[in-house]
Design an enzyme around this catalytic site. Structure first.
Site: not given
Ligand code: PEP
Ligand code: MG
Length: 544
Positions: A188, A295, A331, A430, A453-454, A464, A501
């Site tokens: 925090h 998120r 989301r 994703e 990312n996913d 990842r 995103c």
């Molecule tokens: C992603 O997977 O690109 C994404 C934005 O979601 P997170 O990184 O929260 O899994």
């Molecule tokens: Mg994701």
């Protein structure tokens, strides 16, 4: 000169004298009590009541100095003081004949060690909160001086660890930056630093032995470096860096109110990703055209139980109000895999990233989803909300989630609650299956947001989170790019917008490709918004 490296927790450069923040530790107390257990219990009750009123004061101060969202931690501390396990552990110590101080201290050690041993970074960060509330109780019980530390001049604060209450007690105008030996990005204090807009580096190994009162230090919150007693050359270098950082920010500020349009007139919206309601402020300050990804799981990660409808409604309404009519994409809950709150007792999974997470979990635990959707729908009346479902791989999942959303809307309307008519409903792309079937998904949603990312992790079968396969984790891999192009085409063929995103949305080398395939929106961390916008204005898509 000594250079130490830690975790960059909040960007920017600070140069100044070091204020060594030493906690007034309370260690001098008897173990065995000379009082009756009843008397010791009463001492704890009085101390808890006093601690709560101190926390109320801190809450008010933080609302004044930062904002309501940043102050929430002190409400959480109040709840922690009522946590049954915590309270019963102290009571058990007293019943065994120990003093209240000893019982609190033992409980604090036990609970914080247990939290520290957890895999989840957010839970490890909670260990500091247990210590914070226990330290407060000990200080009250022992009648020790709890007067706030006073910064005489503008300083960099260095400490083994800083609790949120420590950070907020310091005078904001004189706090140049802070550096700590413990802590993580999710702690925090790190979040508060980002909210207050000051540089911070946490998790600096060996810092405690290097803290010298009034020594000049340089903090580079972007690279995570702390330079103690810099030589003249380094000092000079960093003064220049600080100046050029400030100049660069000033130059970038010119892009704050400019449209994100390429030289040949293609418009690409630049939005911000946020985790906490407090981050909405940073998004606005950095000229974001909206929130491309909130998120929402962080509302759940930071709590001691599932946040109820009211708590969530307030959080979403805060963000929507702050964004003043700009689109906010929230989301729905994406927990599971590496994000599991402690109060959720999920069975062990061999491959959690491929397991029961996000929408899969929510469709099994429908009540959790319903509570969130009701809160979102109620908040929709306060701005321009878009709801996005994560980890969709099958049409049936999307359809079921939309069905539940429609049921929640009907229920609220029957209750006489106003729900926005312009609500957009979209999905994350994703999982490769979603990209490959994007032509089938597109007619059923208002937008796609690609989670690179996913998408990269699943397309390349590359974890990842695993640093050993990190070189294989490549957002610009041809396979990933083809899926992105395919998704954007399906979106446009069906008249819906398509954003990105994932972290790669801020990758300026990939920007020409994204622009070429017609990505409509890029959502990045708040302090990257202006950099991306500037790069867009310098682009000529027709020449690519
Ligand atoms: C992603 O997977 O690109 C994404 C934005 O979601 P997170 O990184 O929260 O899994
Ligand atoms: Mg994701």
């Amino acid at each position: 000169m000594l250079i130490l490296k830690g975790i960059p927790a909040s960007g920017g450069i600070a140069i100044g004298p070091l204020y060594v923040y030493q906690k007034k530790t309370v260690t001098d107390f008897a173990q065995k009590s000379a009082l009756t257990p009843e008397q010791e219990h009463r001492r704890v009750e009085d101390a808890v009541a006093q601690a709560k009123s101190q926390l109320d004061e801190l809450y008010e101060k933080t609302v004044r100095d930062a904002d309501e969202a940043a102050a929430q931690i002190f409400d959480i501390h109040k709840m922690m003081l009522d946590d049954l396990d915590y309270v019963e552990s102290i009571a058990a110590g007293i019943d065994d004949g120990f003093t209240a101080e000893h019982a609190v201290n033992e409980t604090a050690q036990e609970f914080s060690a247990m939290l520290l041993s957890m895999d989840d970074e957010t839970m490890r960060a909670r260990s500091a909160d247990v210590q914070d509330i226990s330290h407060r109780l000990l200080t009250i019980l022992s009648g020790a001086d709890s007067a706030a530390h006073q910064l005489q001049t503008a300083s960099v604060v260095g400490a083994v660890d800083l609790f949120p209450s420590d950070t907020m007690q310091l005078e904001k105008a004189k706090l140049l930056a802070f550096v700590t030996e413990q802590g993580s990005k999710a702690s925090h204090s790190a979040i508060l630093a980002r909210t207050l807009g000051i540089p911070a580096v946490v998790g600096i190994r060996g810092l405690r032995n290097a803290l010298i009162k009034n020594e000049t230090v340089i903090v580079d919150g972007s690279t995570g470096q702390l330079i103690i007693a810099p030589n003249d050359e380094t000092l000079c270098q960093y003064r220049e860096k600080q100046e050029s950082y400030a100049k660069e920010r000033e130059l970038l500020n010119a892009y704050k109110d400019r449209p994100s349009i390429t030289r040949d007139g293609v418009s690409i919206e630049v939005c911000a990703n946020i985790a906490y309601t407090a981050d909405a402020e940073a998004a606005v300050e950095n000229g974001a055209e909206g929130i491309g990804l909130m998120r929402s799981e962080f509302l759940y990660m930071d709590a001691t139980d599932f946040p109820d409808e009211e708590t969530q409604f307030h959080a979403y309404r805060t963000v929507l109000t702050k964004l003043e009519g700009k689109r906010v994409v929230v989301r729905t809950l994406d927990i599971g895999a590496d994000k599991v709150p402690t109060y959720l007792d999920l069975p062990h999974e061999e491959n959690p990233a491929l397991g029961c997470r996000a929408i899969r979990l929510c469709l099994q635990e429908e009540d959790v989803l319903r509570t969130q959707l009701r809160a979102l729908l109620r908040a929709s009346a306060y701005g321009k909300l878009a709801i996005m479902f994560p980890m969709i791989s099958k049409l049936q999942e999307l359809r079921r989630a939309k069905e539940i959303l429609a049921e929640c809307r009907a229920q609220l309307e029957a209750e006489g609650v106003t729900v926005s008519e312009d609500l957009e409903v979209g999905m994350m792309v994703e999982i490769p299956a979603a990209a490959l079937l994007s032509d089938l998904f597109a007619p059923e949603v208002d937008f796609f947001s690609i989670g690179t990312n996913d998408l990269t992790q699943y397309t390349l079968a590359t974890d990842r989170l695993n640093e050993r396969v990190e070189p294989l984790f490549d957002y610009s891999d041809e396979a990933v790019l083809r899926l992105i192009a395919m998704t954007a085409k399906s979106a446009h063929d069906n008249g819906i917008w398509c954003g990105i995103c994932g972290e790669s949305a801020g990758d300026l080398e990939l920007l020409p490709f994204y622009a070429k395939v017609g990505i409509d929106e890029l959502s990045v961390v708040p302090n990257k918004v202006l950099e991306v916008r500037r790069a867009i204005t310098e682009l000529d898509v027709s020449a690519l």
